[in-house]
Design a protein around this motif. Structure first.
Motif, PDB file in Angstrom:
ATOM      1  N   ALA A   4      51.284 -41.675 -50.009  1.00 29.32           N
ATOM      2  CA  ALA A   4      52.028 -42.777 -49.398  1.00 29.32           C
ATOM      3  C   ALA A   4      53.074 -43.274 -50.382  1.00 29.32           C
ATOM      4  N   ALA A   5      54.287 -43.478 -49.895  1.00 30.40           N
ATOM      5  CA  ALA A   5      55.376 -43.893 -50.773  1.00 30.40           C
ATOM      6  C   ALA A   5      55.907 -45.256 -50.360  1.00 30.40           C
ATOM      7  N   TYR A   6      56.316 -46.005 -51.377  1.00 30.30           N
ATOM      8  CA  TYR A   6      56.816 -47.360 -51.164  1.00 30.30           C
ATOM      9  C   TYR A   6      58.124 -47.571 -51.915  1.00 30.30           C
ATOM     10  N   THR A 150      63.644 -37.225 -50.560  1.00 27.24           N
ATOM     11  CA  THR A 150      62.707 -37.968 -51.399  1.00 27.24           C
ATOM     12  C   THR A 150      61.261 -37.699 -50.976  1.00 27.24           C
ATOM     13  N   GLU A 151      61.008 -37.723 -49.677  1.00 28.14           N
ATOM     14  CA  GLU A 151      59.666 -37.437 -49.169  1.00 28.14           C
ATOM     15  C   GLU A 151      59.233 -36.015 -49.558  1.00 28.14           C
ATOM     16  N   TYR A 152      60.168 -35.069 -49.477  1.00 27.76           N
ATOM     17  CA  TYR A 152      59.865 -33.693 -49.873  1.00 27.76           C
ATOM     18  C   TYR A 152      59.467 -33.628 -51.357  1.00 27.76           C
ATOM     19  N   LYS A 158      56.808 -32.205 -56.719  1.00 28.55           N
ATOM     20  CA  LYS A 158      57.910 -31.972 -57.663  1.00 28.55           C
ATOM     21  C   LYS A 158      58.254 -33.242 -58.428  1.00 28.55           C
ATOM     22  N   ALA A 159      57.854 -34.386 -57.899  1.00 30.10           N
ATOM     23  CA  ALA A 159      58.059 -35.667 -58.568  1.00 30.10           C
ATOM     24  C   ALA A 159      56.970 -36.624 -58.107  1.00 30.10           C
ATOM     25  N   SER A 160      56.652 -37.599 -58.961  1.00 32.18           N
ATOM     26  CA  SER A 160      55.678 -38.612 -58.552  1.00 32.18           C
ATOM     27  C   SER A 160      56.375 -39.923 -58.209  1.00 32.18           C
ATOM     28  N   GLN A 161      57.658 -40.005 -58.544  1.00 28.63           N
ATOM     29  CA  GLN A 161      58.480 -41.153 -58.170  1.00 28.63           C
ATOM     30  C   GLN A 161      59.942 -40.710 -58.185  1.00 28.63           C
ATOM     31  N   THR A 186      54.615 -52.632 -51.710  1.00 25.01           N
ATOM     32  CA  THR A 186      54.140 -53.096 -50.404  1.00 25.01           C
ATOM     33  C   THR A 186      55.094 -52.719 -49.280  1.00 25.01           C
ATOM     34  N   LYS A 187      56.351 -52.420 -49.618  1.00 23.53           N
ATOM     35  CA  LYS A 187      57.333 -52.067 -48.594  1.00 23.53           C
ATOM     36  C   LYS A 187      57.354 -50.547 -48.429  1.00 23.53           C
ATOM     37  N   LYS A 188      56.917 -50.088 -47.282  1.00 25.49           N
ATOM     38  CA  LYS A 188      56.842 -48.634 -47.032  1.00 25.49           C
ATOM     39  C   LYS A 188      58.206 -47.979 -47.174  1.00 25.49           C
ATOM     40  N   HIS A 189      58.190 -46.764 -47.688  1.00 22.96           N
ATOM     41  CA  HIS A 189      59.415 -45.970 -47.788  1.00 22.96           C
ATOM     42  C   HIS A 189      59.702 -45.371 -46.413  1.00 22.96           C
ATOM     43  N   THR A 190      60.563 -46.041 -45.664  1.00 20.96           N
ATOM     44  CA  THR A 190      60.965 -45.571 -44.340  1.00 20.96           C
ATOM     45  C   THR A 190      62.482 -45.642 -44.249  1.00 20.96           C
ATOM     46  N   ALA A 191      63.050 -44.893 -43.324  1.00 24.28           N
ATOM     47  CA  ALA A 191      64.494 -44.927 -43.122  1.00 24.28           C
ATOM     48  C   ALA A 191      64.946 -46.337 -42.738  1.00 24.28           C
TER      49      ALA A 191
END
Length: 199
Positions: A4-6, A150-152, A158-161, A186-191
């Motif tokens: 999960a990315a933020y 970024t999600e890829y 390939k990256a952790s951040q 806390t803010k989800k990584h979304t378009a």
């Protein structure tokens, strides 16, 4: 691999001000970008004289990254950047140096910055990064492309951040909007949440 990315942290540089997570960190009444970036960079008191030898676009990118990454871990940090003008600010200066045949004195120090992705390289050198990086040139920040790439990077391991964002500069017009995507926050990584950064 990040599940999960933020959007962990955001830095905006525009209108003679540096804002980190909606808090003003530096502002100045100086009329020129040159005076502004010198004071904003020195405010952090970094020991990095190479900063002052870079082209203006790299200075903007490194300045914003300096504020964004302050106090952060840089493990497996990738870069995904974009702008509208590419390296046009430097290209104009380089062209002026070679315009007249009788005064043909192109500067290697200027020529090296005639690629927009050099600013990503300068961030990497400054912070010792050895991970993936990409630079896109687009009329507006390519939200869907930046989000997908970024999600890829995160899901493939390939990256952790990822440090993402917009670094646009031409003459005295400048704007940087950088954001750090990681497993923290806390803010989800979304378009949609990325779009809100540019509203």
């Amino acid at each position: 691999m990040v599940e999960a990315a933020y959007i962990q942290k955001v830095c905006v540089v525009r209108a003679k001000e540096v804002v980190v997570d909606a808090v003003s960190r530096f502002s100045s009444d100086d009329a020129s970008f040159v005076d502004f970036y010198k004071k904003a960079f020195r405010e952090l008191n970094p020991d990095y004289p190479k900063f002052f030898k870079m082209d203006a676009l790299s200075k903007l990118a490194v300045l914003a990254a300096e504020y964004l990454l302050e106090g952060e871990s840089l493990d497996d940090l990738a870069l995904v950047l974009a702008n509208r003008s590419g390296s046009l600010d430097t290209d104009v200066r380089h062209q002026a140096a070679i315009q007249h045949e009788g005064e043909y004195f192109p500067s290697p120090a200027t020529f090296v910055y005639t690629l927009a992705n050099i600013c990503a390289g300068e961030i990497s050198i400054r912070h010792g990064l050895q991970t993936e990086n990409a630079f896109f040139v687009s009329e507006n920040y390519p939200i869907d492309t930046a989000f997908s790439y970024t999600e890829y990077l995160l899901k493939s391991g390939k990256a952790s951040q990822v440090l993402c964002g917009w670094v646009e500069l031409f003459e005295e017009k400048y704007e940087a909007v950088l954001y750090l995507v990681s497993p923290k926050g806390t803010k989800k990584h979304t378009a949609e949440n990325i779009k809100a950064l540019f509203a």
